[in-house]
Motif scaffolding. Sequence first.
Motif, PDB file in Angstrom:
ATOM      1  N   VAL A 265       0.854  -1.184   0.000  1.00 40.19           N
ATOM      2  CA  VAL A 265       0.000   0.000   0.000  1.00 40.19           C
ATOM      3  C   VAL A 265       0.889   1.231   0.000  1.00 40.19           C
ATOM      4  N   ARG A 266       0.531   2.202  -0.799  1.00 38.39           N
ATOM      5  CA  ARG A 266       1.179   3.511  -0.823  1.00 38.39           C
ATOM      6  C   ARG A 266       0.096   4.527  -0.519  1.00 38.39           C
ATOM      7  N   ILE A 267       0.365   5.449   0.394  1.00 39.65           N
ATOM      8  CA  ILE A 267      -0.684   6.354   0.876  1.00 39.65           C
ATOM      9  C   ILE A 267      -0.255   7.807   0.694  1.00 39.65           C
ATOM     10  N   GLY A 268      -1.151   8.609   0.124  1.00 41.76           N
ATOM     11  CA  GLY A 268      -0.948  10.049  -0.016  1.00 41.76           C
ATOM     12  C   GLY A 268      -1.996  10.813   0.774  1.00 41.76           C
ATOM     13  N   VAL A 269      -1.577  11.879   1.446  1.00 40.76           N
ATOM     14  CA  VAL A 269      -2.489  12.678   2.271  1.00 40.76           C
ATOM     15  C   VAL A 269      -2.326  14.147   1.915  1.00 40.76           C
ATOM     16  N   HIS A 270      -3.436  14.797   1.586  1.00 41.71           N
ATOM     17  CA  HIS A 270      -3.401  16.234   1.286  1.00 41.71           C
ATOM     18  C   HIS A 270      -4.596  16.925   1.912  1.00 41.71           C
ATOM     19  N   THR A 271      -4.350  18.109   2.458  1.00 40.49           N
ATOM     20  CA  THR A 271      -5.405  18.929   3.042  1.00 40.49           C
ATOM     21  C   THR A 271      -5.632  20.146   2.159  1.00 40.49           C
ATOM     22  N   GLY A 272      -6.848  20.294   1.689  1.00 44.21           N
ATOM     23  CA  GLY A 272      -7.212  21.432   0.851  1.00 44.21           C
ATOM     24  C   GLY A 272      -8.379  22.178   1.441  1.00 44.21           C
ATOM     25  N   ARG A 273      -8.910  23.114   0.649  1.00 44.22           N
ATOM     26  CA  ARG A 273      -9.973  23.969   1.164  1.00 44.22           C
ATOM     27  C   ARG A 273     -11.345  23.502   0.709  1.00 44.22           C
ATOM     28  N   MET A 274     -12.354  23.848   1.519  1.00 46.74           N
ATOM     29  CA  MET A 274     -13.724  23.447   1.256  1.00 46.74           C
ATOM     30  C   MET A 274     -14.648  24.576   1.685  1.00 46.74           C
ATOM     31  N   ALA A 275     -15.741  24.782   0.950  1.00 47.50           N
ATOM     32  CA  ALA A 275     -16.683  25.836   1.311  1.00 47.50           C
ATOM     33  C   ALA A 275     -17.521  25.426   2.511  1.00 47.50           C
ATOM     34  N   ARG A 276     -17.857  26.395   3.372  1.00 45.42           N
ATOM     35  CA  ARG A 276     -18.582  26.108   4.599  1.00 45.42           C
ATOM     36  C   ARG A 276     -19.961  25.529   4.348  1.00 45.42           C
TER      37      ARG A 276
END
Length: 541
Positions: A457-468
Motif C-alpha cells: 500500500v502507498r498512501i498520499g495525504v493532502h489537506t485542501g480547502r472546502m466551502a462552509r
Amino acid sequence: MARSREPVLSTGEIFQGRYEIGSPLGEGGFGTVYKAWQLATRQAVAIKVLQLGPQDGSPVDKRQARFHREMWLCGRLHHPNIVRLIDFGRADEDIAYSVFEFVPGKNLSAVLSEEGALEPSEARHLMLQVLDALSCAHTQGIVHRDLKPSNIMVVPTGARRNALVLDFGIGGLTRDARRDGYATLTATHEMLCTPAYAAPEQFLGAEPTPRTDLYSWGLVFLECLTGARVITGNELYQIIYRQAGPEPIPIPAALCNHPLGRLLGAATHKDVAARVVTAEGLFRELERCDLTGLRRGIESRGAHSSSPRAAEPDAHTRAAAEVATHAVRGAQGRAGAEQGRPERASAPGEPPSEGERRRLTAVCCALTVLGGYRGAADAEELDDLLQAQQAICGDVARRFQGHVASALGDWVLLCFGHPVAREDDALRAARAALEIAAEIEKQSTRLAIERGVSIEVRIGVHTGRMARDLCATAGQTLGPMLGRTPELAARLSVLAPPGAIVTSGETYRLLREQFHLSVEGAYALDPSAQPVEIYRLQRPA
C-alpha cells in the motif's frame, strides 16, 4: 498509459508461417497493431500483439483473461458494421495475437478533425450503421463500454462512406447474458472507459447495460453534427464532473424542437433508469426522422436540454454536485462569487485562507497485489482480494470518523472533514493512515504464508480547502469526491514508497507538532507547477 517498447515484430517478418508483417499501425495499453498480409490469399489484415509477460506491473493473469474475453466476444459478433475477427492464438508463452480484417480509411476522430461537422444526412447514415452494429451486440448481451470516435472506422469503399465499429477489448456481458463460470474482470468501481464519452453510471462501477453504449452513441452523434466534442475540460476531474454532475447534456438550439433533438436528449439522459432507449428503437426512430431544414455545422452555442424526461435533481444528486462544483471552482469566495471569478484551487504548501474556508483532508490508498497464487491463478480471486483490502481501509477510516469517498480499481479515496468539519480532521486522517499501513502489512504477512502473495500500500495525504455551506449535506450519502484535494492526494500516493505515507506541505504544517515527519523530497505535483517539498509521515511524536 501506453508505454513505448521495443517492437515485437519486424517489417518483412513471416509470422506464424501465415502472415507477412508490414508497418506498425498503432500502439496502446492493450498491445501493438501491425498491418500484415495473409500469405495464402494476400488479403490485408491487422494483427494485434499482446505481451503477456511481466512488463508494467499490471496482473499477468488479468491481461490474459481480458485477451481471451475479447476473442470470445469478437468471435460471437457477425455484422457488416463490426470489424471481423479472422484468427487468434499464442505465439509463445509471453505473446498472444489476434488477426482482424484490415479496414482502409480513417477513424471518425480523424475525419471530424479534418472535416469538421458532417452533413446531417451523412452523420445520420454513419450513426445508423453504428446503431445497427450495437443492436447486433446487445442482442447477444454484449456491451462495448468504450464507444468513441476513435473506435469507429469510416471506410471510403463503395458509393458512399460506411462505418465499422472497432475494439470490444473492454467489452462485457450484461447480467442476463452471463452463464456459469463467467468471471468478472473489472474490480468494483474500476473505471474502464474514456471519460469524455462514458455514461455517468460508469463512474460508479455499475453493471454494463446497453443503455451505457447508447449514451456514448448520443455524444458521438452530437459531435458529428456540431464538429465539437460535447464534454470537455482542461483537467480530468472537470470532465468527470460534467459527465456525472446534474446538468443535462446540452442539445443545440437548432435541434431543441426537432425530432432529432428529442431523440438525442433521450439517448443522453444522465439517469440510466430514465434512459429508456434501445439500439433497435433508436434505429427505427432515426430512420423516420426528417432532416429537412438542418444544415451542416449546427451551432453548439446556446445549447440546452430538450429531453422531455429531464427532472430536477434529487437531494443526493444535488449534494454530490455541490461537492464537485465547489471542488472545480476551488471553494469560490465571496469576492470571486460576486464578480463571477472562480478562485484558484489550493496547491500543496499554500496556507489556507481565513473566513469562509474550511479544510478537507483526503487520504488516497493505492493497493498492489504481488506474486502469484499457489495453484491456478484466478482473476476473480485477485479482485476479491483487493476488495477485501479496500474494505479494511474503509473500516479503519470509519473508526476515525472518516468515510470512503470513492474506490477505483486498486485505489481507495478516504475523506476527513466532510460532511462535518472538525479541527482535528488532519490528525484523525493521519492516525487512520498509519493504522491502515500497519493492518495491510499484517494482512500481507498472513497472505504470503497462506497463498504466496503479498500486498503493498502507498498512501498520499493532502489537506485542501472546502466551502462552509457543504456542511449542510450532513447525513446524506455522498457520490464520488472530485476536485483538486483528492487529485493531489492521489498524486502523492504515486510518489510514496511501498508501505509509506506521504503528505503535502499543507498537511505537514497541521501535523508537525503531533507526529514525526521527514522530508521525502521536492516534486512538481502539477506539470505547470514549481517543485514543492513533500513529507513522509512516520509515527506519533
